[in-house]
Design an enzyme around this catalytic site. Structure first.
Site, mmCIF file in Angstrom:
data_model
loop_
_atom_site.group_PDB
_atom_site.id
_atom_site.type_symbol
_atom_site.label_atom_id
_atom_site.label_comp_id
_atom_site.label_asym_id
_atom_site.label_seq_id
_atom_site.Cartn_x
_atom_site.Cartn_y
_atom_site.Cartn_z
ATOM 1 N N SER A 1 -11.463 41.269 10.241
ATOM 2 C CA SER A 1 -12.145 41.575 11.495
ATOM 3 C C SER A 1 -13.640 41.280 11.359
ATOM 4 O O SER A 1 -14.002 40.155 11.015
ATOM 5 C CB SER A 1 -11.870 43.034 11.881
ATOM 6 O OG SER A 1 -12.148 43.250 13.247
ATOM 7 N N GLU B 1 -7.304 34.633 14.127
ATOM 8 C CA GLU B 1 -6.623 35.753 14.800
ATOM 9 C C GLU B 1 -7.652 36.438 15.668
ATOM 10 O O GLU B 1 -8.859 36.259 15.471
ATOM 11 C CB GLU B 1 -6.040 36.729 13.771
ATOM 12 C CG GLU B 1 -7.063 37.420 12.852
ATOM 13 C CD GLU B 1 -7.775 38.632 13.436
ATOM 14 O OE1 GLU B 1 -7.236 39.281 14.360
ATOM 15 O OE2 GLU B 1 -8.904 38.940 12.981
ATOM 16 N N HIS C 1 -4.904 41.861 13.746
ATOM 17 C CA HIS C 1 -5.055 43.300 13.969
ATOM 18 C C HIS C 1 -3.680 43.907 14.195
ATOM 19 O O HIS C 1 -3.383 44.462 15.249
ATOM 20 C CB HIS C 1 -5.987 43.547 15.144
ATOM 21 C CG HIS C 1 -7.439 43.302 14.811
ATOM 22 N ND1 HIS C 1 -7.938 42.047 14.516
ATOM 23 C CD2 HIS C 1 -8.486 44.152 14.702
ATOM 24 C CE1 HIS C 1 -9.241 42.143 14.255
ATOM 25 N NE2 HIS C 1 -9.602 43.399 14.361
#
Lengths: 316, 316
Positions: free
Chosen positions: A104, A203, A273
């Site tokens: 992230s 992602e 995630h």
């Protein structure tokens, strides 16, 4: 084998302290020695301490000599620190065996470290968010993370969606890089976008497909996509369709991407995630091998002479 | 004076057809001749027609010979079209007197046209979203738009927030550019980011301050901010504070920006996703003059030798 694991907070403040405690307990129960950074629970507005506090925490993680330095959580905060990160210390620690792991917001650090030093870091779980979940953590995530902790693991495999089975086998080799799309896109035009011509994995979370597409246009127009040997899409989750979409969806973006670049685009990588996330070495030279519905990313010794089936398949 | 106004849809599909009809009726009631593009109400998924349809609509707007070519609405769609926009036709039409006007997604076209051709376009209202509102449209927006339609208007003025009154008078001159922050940031690293060293204005909607900050870091690290003569922030609206913020807010980002660049940062520009929006010439050489709480952007003849008070003040 007992390993030393260092947990620190380079991004957002940890609000779920119970989750962080559970992650510490689980790692200890696995037989490891766990050290929590002094500022791991610091809080300054949204951040796990002000910029100086977080920079010091990153430096302590790099100086820890731990086998694994794992972030407590993502969020936001590393973008602010990019000009002042301890790049040389992170690269030295990586060379001496510390596996830095996270995802992230951590994507910013990983790609900046790659651009500045060429050092390898790992995309993988965060302590509180993945290892500290209530109930049993995802077993594939745990197996991959245990391989990483042990310094083992030579690759990962997954199944492509049925509709995207390959007509021709694919094998390409190059540096693996990428991670969170919003973070990668935010590095375009800055000194911290890697110049890698390899395998770009992406992602994201809570981004509507039109925003995913807009971020991909930036990578496309900046010339980043066309020079890759392959693009591998992970999980794009937690976005809400709206009536205005009228048929526009994630697959529309994948189709647009395939029409826009002359580079293989594979989907379904178990990373993002989501609970099931594999560990991936950002900056390492890897082989992407795929045939039919079977895809593998290989970075072990066998990867250098693999014919597509040399790595561990964590989708067991 | 009766002017010809051309309405077209380069971005998202118009769902509120009544609003578009109201905008047409209002422009006619002002005494203007209004032409609605053949594809103004087209719909293809999220878009006002597929890419070819929207490109053709933009070309028709450029070929219309109208005094003003205004978008029906923003949304998303221009990013996809950047490599294929009819840049020369837009630049020629602009030179021959067509004022292209819009905002939000339109920012991508405006800055790409500036980068490719140097032609001036206008940041200002969209037909359905601003001129077609239920009830009476905002009077400042209408006054500015009427000036634009008439080919008049030499500047705009506004009040700085009380806490941000200037200690020293400011006067700088250079090309005005920018618009929607997300769109400007998405152009970084692509061929369509203007190389302007002038006055950068920015606004956004539905972006949390941490995302605004992240987009600003990209402009900062790409070297875009430091080479400007001034940065002018418009309205950043429709975002939701969350408990995790713990004091982190829009002002935190403004403070961070001021600490990060050696360039004057002014706030409060009446432009953004708000009813009160002035018209601003993207690509034109302007003077930014400010003293105390009074700020002016001037682009008329008087602007070239203004001492800070030569323009219209639309905050009347």
């Amino acid at each position: 084998m007992k390993q030393r694991i260092y947990i620190y907070s380079p991004s957002s403040a940890v609000r779920n302290k119970a989750a962080l405690r559970r992650s510490v307990a689980r790692l200890k129960a696995m037989g490891h020695e766990v050290e929590l950074d002094a500022a791991a629970l610091s809080s300054h507005m949204r951040f796990a301490g002000d910029d100086a506090t977080r920079l010091a925490a990153i430096s302590r993680a790099a100086a820890s000599g731990a086998d694994v330095a794992i972030i407590s959580r993502g969020g936001y905060g590393l973008s602010r620190l990019l000009p002042r990160l301890p790049y040389d210390a992170i690269a030295r620690a990586s060379e001496h065996g510390t596996r830095f792991v996270g995802y992230s917001d951590f994507t910013a650090l990983q790609n900046a470290v790659l651009a500045e030093t060429g050092a390898v870091t790992w995309s993988g779980p965060a302590a509180a968010e993945d290892l500290g979940v209530e109930g049993e953590p995802d077993d594939i995530m745990q197996a991959c993370f245990e391989d990483l902790v042990a310094g083992q693991g030579e690759g990962t495999g997954w199944q492509l969606p049925r509709a995207e089975a390959l007509a021709q086998p694919l094998e390409v080799r190059g540096p693996l890089w990428g991670g969170n799309l919003a973070m990668v896109a935010s590095l375009v035009g800055t000194p911290w976008l890697p110049k890698a011509k390899g395998i770009l994995f992406l992602e994201d979370v809570s981004e509507h497909p039109y925003r995913i597409e807009r971020m991909l246009t930036q990578l496309l127009y900046a010339g980043v996509l066309e020079k890759q040997k392959a693009i591998v899409l992970g999980q794009f989750t937690n976005w809400m369709p709206v009536p205005h979409d009228k048929g526009y969806k994630l697959q529309t973006v994948v189709d647009w991407l395939r029409a826009s670049v002359d580079v293989p685009v594979l989907t379904g990588l178990p990373f993002g995630h989501v609970p099931t996330k594999v560990c991936l070495p950002v900056g390492a030279k890897v082989t992407l091998a795929a045939e039919g519905r079977d895809a593998f990313l290989l970075w072990g010794h066998r990867g250098t002479h693999a014919h597509g089936h040399g790595g561990h398949d964590h989708q067991h």
